[in-house]
Scaffold this active site. Structure first.
Site, short mmCIF file in Angstrom:
data_model
loop_
_atom_site.label_atom_id
_atom_site.label_comp_id
_atom_site.label_asym_id
_atom_site.label_seq_id
_atom_site.Cartn_x
_atom_site.Cartn_y
_atom_site.Cartn_z
N GLU A 441 0.83 -1.23 0.00
CA GLU A 441 0.00 0.00 0.00
C GLU A 441 0.86 1.26 0.00
O GLU A 441 0.52 2.25 0.65
CB GLU A 441 -0.94 0.03 1.22
CG GLU A 441 -2.10 -0.91 1.14
CD GLU A 441 -2.78 -0.87 -0.21
OE1 GLU A 441 -2.85 0.20 -0.80
OE2 GLU A 441 -3.21 -1.94 -0.65
C1 LIG Z 1 2.83 -9.72 0.16
C2 LIG Z 1 2.54 -8.60 -0.78
C3 LIG Z 1 1.23 -8.29 -1.11
C4 LIG Z 1 0.95 -7.27 -2.02
N1 LIG Z 1 -0.35 -7.03 -2.40
C5 LIG Z 1 -0.59 -6.19 -3.44
C6 LIG Z 1 -1.90 -6.09 -4.02
O1 LIG Z 1 -2.86 -6.69 -3.55
N2 LIG Z 1 -2.06 -5.30 -5.11
C7 LIG Z 1 -1.03 -4.59 -5.68
O2 LIG Z 1 -1.24 -3.92 -6.67
N3 LIG Z 1 0.23 -4.67 -5.14
C8 LIG Z 1 0.47 -5.44 -4.05
N4 LIG Z 1 1.73 -5.54 -3.52
C9 LIG Z 1 2.79 -4.72 -4.08
C10 LIG Z 1 3.23 -3.61 -3.15
O3 LIG Z 1 2.23 -2.65 -3.03
C11 LIG Z 1 4.57 -3.07 -3.69
O4 LIG Z 1 5.53 -4.06 -3.41
C12 LIG Z 1 4.95 -1.75 -3.07
O5 LIG Z 1 4.04 -0.75 -3.47
C13 LIG Z 1 6.36 -1.31 -3.46
O6 LIG Z 1 6.62 -1.49 -4.82
P1 LIG Z 1 7.93 -2.31 -5.25
O7 LIG Z 1 7.95 -3.57 -4.49
O8 LIG Z 1 7.99 -2.41 -6.71
O9 LIG Z 1 9.12 -1.43 -4.73
P2 LIG Z 1 9.83 -0.20 -5.49
O10 LIG Z 1 8.81 0.73 -6.04
O11 LIG Z 1 10.84 -0.74 -6.41
O12 LIG Z 1 10.54 0.53 -4.28
C14 LIG Z 1 11.72 0.00 -3.66
C15 LIG Z 1 12.15 0.95 -2.54
O13 LIG Z 1 12.46 2.24 -3.09
C16 LIG Z 1 11.71 3.25 -2.44
N5 LIG Z 1 11.30 4.24 -3.45
C17 LIG Z 1 10.76 3.99 -4.67
N6 LIG Z 1 10.51 5.16 -5.28
C18 LIG Z 1 10.86 6.15 -4.46
C19 LIG Z 1 10.81 7.58 -4.51
N7 LIG Z 1 10.32 8.23 -5.56
N8 LIG Z 1 11.27 8.27 -3.43
C20 LIG Z 1 11.75 7.65 -2.35
N9 LIG Z 1 11.81 6.30 -2.24
C21 LIG Z 1 11.38 5.56 -3.28
C22 LIG Z 1 10.50 2.57 -1.82
O14 LIG Z 1 10.05 3.23 -0.66
C23 LIG Z 1 11.03 1.17 -1.50
O15 LIG Z 1 11.60 1.17 -0.22
C24 LIG Z 1 2.02 -6.52 -2.57
C25 LIG Z 1 3.33 -6.81 -2.20
C26 LIG Z 1 3.60 -7.84 -1.34
C27 LIG Z 1 5.04 -8.15 -1.01
#
Ligand SMILES: Cc1cc2nc3c(=O)[nH]c(=O)nc-3n(C[C@H](O)[C@H](O)[C@H](O)COP(=O)(O)OP(=O)(O)OC[C@H]3O[C@@H](n4cnc5c(N)ncnc54)[C@H](O)[C@@H]3O)c2cc1C
Length: 595
Positions: A441
């Site tokens: 989220e």
């Molecule tokens: C168990 C689980 C359930 C999930 N359920 C859902 C679901 O139901 N529906 C859905 O759509 N998604 C879901 N997700 C996805 C989840 O919402 C994403 O993993 C999350 O939003 C982060 O995206 P990412 O993993 O690609 O990380 P990234 O976007 O690659 O980010 C990696 C790190 O970089 C930081 N970062 C990225 N951009 C910036 C910025 N501009 N400024 C500062 N810091 C930044 C982030 O804070 C993070 O710490 C789920 C994930 C998991 C693991």
């Protein structure tokens, strides 16, 4: 097996004695929420969570979800029967308008129940949790036909909901979404693409799954301005709500992950699935935000929920485990050693968690009442003020309650020593489960940026000014009030620090945005501590009034816990302020290749 007893009395105390929800009886649904009705609902929810869901928590963790070769997903033993009973109990619709099959009662009751559900079994709670968010988005942005077709079935629990944003190349930056939508002659769309990490994407609990999917219509602009929201049912319903043909959406695999094993986290393949537009073309992100905001508050509640259940187990263990003697001399001469609850360091750990839990619960219920005002009040002014509050507090609740929820699960695990690290007593599961709310989220770093980058300056700072005015007004009014004076003074200091930090951003972050980025997480926590401190003042005032008539000692305990919070937790605000004011210099100086 871990213990869990839902904090029913605390919820009733907050609703009746701290927030006096009867004051809102003019709002639709509140007149029906008499103290008896609230007590009956939370009491029944407590029984269900303690007796049905909590015993399944470890089963779910050990078994996990299993995907069959045909793409079907089987949930852990007992989940289907528990879901059937959950649906029979009518828990999903507590706050949904009556015209869609709900009870129309205040959201505060739903959030109290959500805490119990997630303490008992967070993996299970996520199935209906996502349904809640999907209902909210459809109610605000769906067409009349979509609302009539989908919402009653989701409220009854016959169908569940999901949210589909994430793709392999696209997490935080939703502008990178590639899933495509192509308009068809009949007004529907063909959806093609792959979504990953979709919670509750496939399962065997309900007859149908209603996916809300962000996709880009052919020819739409790049970035988030070109995203549209679609409702894509697993099985396409006939106009009368009966189930029709299977849609071209399937679960390609389920993720193996650190915790919440009982919840299926799915790769979802959309192979030309039929979907229908929700909200106008290219306004999808705005529409999805309704679901995301709902979900963010829900995820914040999960942080609190895991902190609460971890605390209860640590407190019991500390009363039973015999090690060492009290520093002040033997406390239990008849025993080979004293229980570890005599040790100040163990008490420090327990008090830290307790002081968070009770104030965080208040913060959630306070904000839930605002959510009802925002949606139900007839006064434009009240609705706007409540909506401002929600916008400001949503990232704080999501970020702070989940960061501290995880920290508290670890602190509770520490109380168990090595017995917390091994699987037998269940504490390591709480730690693993508490980790994910910090990430999904919108990872907590993003919540902090939302607060600092968007919410502070929105509408000329109207929301944050209203928050300052409310807390400042309380401080002024109660500075001479003997009951809360020892709490009001530290709160006033902490509020001053929050004010200083806000001014610092105004002066130092506009020209140098890295200063805002480097201080955002500290600001979010500084804000959270002030909000929790304010809650403690409200709680303590109510507890003071009830203390004489409370033989249980619960009210006295509130006053002691409030003092602990002010003495031991609120001073953290000074460290947050110092870090913010140090700016981005040392954070940004090293070149990327040095990392
Ligand atoms: C168990 C689980 C359930 C999930 N359920 C859902 C679901 O139901 N529906 C859905 O759509 N998604 C879901 N997700 C996805 C989840 O919402 C994403 O993993 C999350 O939003 C982060 O995206 P990412 O993993 O690609 O990380 P990234 O976007 O690659 O980010 C990696 C790190 O970089 C930081 N970062 C990225 N951009 C910036 C910025 N501009 N400024 C500062 N810091 C930044 C982030 O804070 C993070 O710490 C789920 C994930 C998991 C693991």
């Amino acid at each position: 097996m871990p213990v869990y007893k839902a904090p029913v009395e605390d919820v009733l105390f907050l609703m009746n004695d701290v927030f006096h929800i009867e004051r809102f009886a003019n709002l639709p649904g509140f007149a029906d929420a008499s103290p008896d009705v609230v007590q009956a609902i939370v009491g029944e929810a407590a029984k269900f969570c303690e007796q049905v869901l909590a015993p399944l928590n470890r089963v779910g963790d050990r078994q996990g979800c299993r995907r069959g070769d045909d793409g079907s997903v089987t949930t852990p033993d007992g989940f289907r029967e528990a879901y059937r009973r959950y649906v029979e109990g009518g828990w999903i619709g507590i706050s949904v308008p009556q015209e869609f099959g709900g009870l129309g009662l205040p959201v505060a009751i739903t959030q109290a129940v959500n805490e119990f559900l997630a303490s008992a079994n967070m993996a299970f709670a996520m199935y209906p949790g996502l349904t809640h968010g999907a209902i909210a988005a459809l109610l605000v942005h769906g067409t009349a036909e979509q609302k009539a077709l989908y919402v009653p079935k989701m409220v009854s629990g016959e169908w569940t909901g999901t949210m589909n944003l994430t793709e392999p190349q696209c997490g935080t930056d939703l502008g990178l979404i590639r899933t495509k939508a192509v308009r068809q002659a009949d007004g529907s769309y063909r959806i093609a693409g792959t979504k990953i990490f979709i919670s509750a994407g496939e399962h065997d609990l309900a007859a149908n799954i209603v996916h809300l999917v962000l996709a880009r219509i052919e020819g739409a602009p790049e970035g988030t301005r070109g995203l549209s929201l679609f409702v894509v049912p697993k099985i396409v319903p006939n106009p009368d709500g009966s189930l029709g043909a299977r849609n071209a959406v399937s679960c390609g695999s389920i993720e193996e992950k650190m915790g919440i094993h009982g919840n299926a986290t799915c790769v979802m393949n959309y192979d030309g699935a039929t979907g229908w537009l929700v909200a106008p073309e290219n306004h999808g992100l705005h529409a999805m935000f309704v679901m995301m905001n709902e979900a963010r508050l829900g995820v914040g509640v999960h942080g609190l929920a895991l902190s609460e259940v971890a605390y209860q187990n640590a407190a019991q263990y500390a009363r039973d485990r015999l090690q060492g003697r009290a520093l002040t001399g033997t406390a239990f001469k008849d025993k080979p050693a004293d229980p570890i609850i005599v040790h100040p360091d163990v008490r420090r750990a327990l008090m830290t968690i307790r002081a968070f839990n009770e104030a965080a619960r208040a913060l959630v219920l306070w904000t839930s009442i605002k959510s009802d005002v925002a949606h139900r009040s007839e006064s434009d002014k009240d609705r706007q003020a409540a909506d401002d509050h929600m916008g400001l507090l949503t990232p704080v609740i999501k970020g702070v309650l989940t960061d501290l929820g995880f920290a508290n699960a670890v602190t509770a695990q520490q109380v168990f020593g090595g017995h917390g690290y091994i699987r037998e007593l269940g504490m390591e599961q709480f730690v693993r489960d508490a980790r994910i709310p910090m990430i999904y989220e919108g990872a907590n770093g993003i919540q902090a940026l939302d607060l600092v980058g968007r919410k502070l300056g929105k509408d000329g700072g109207r929301a944050v000014t209203a928050f300052f005015n409310e807390v400042q007004g309380y401080v002024k009014e109660h500075a001479g009030d003997a009951a809360v004076k020892p709490l009001v003074e530290p709160l006033a200091k902490a509020l001053g620090r929050l004010h200083e930090a806000t001014m610092w951003f105004m002066q130092n972050a506009l020209a140098k945005p890295d200063n805002a980025g480097a201080g955002a997480t500290d600001y979010m926590h500084l804000f959270g501590l002030v909000a929790l401190g304010y809650m403690w003042c409200l709680i303590a005032a109510a507890a003071h009034g009830k203390r004489a008539a409370d033989p249980s000692g619960r009210m006295k305990a509130k006053l002691v816990t409030a003092r602990f919070f002010m003495e031991r937790m609120l001073p953290e605000t000074a460290a947050h302020l110092a870090r913010i004011q140090s700016g981005a210099g040392s954070v940004m100086e090293l070149p990327a290749e040095m990392f």
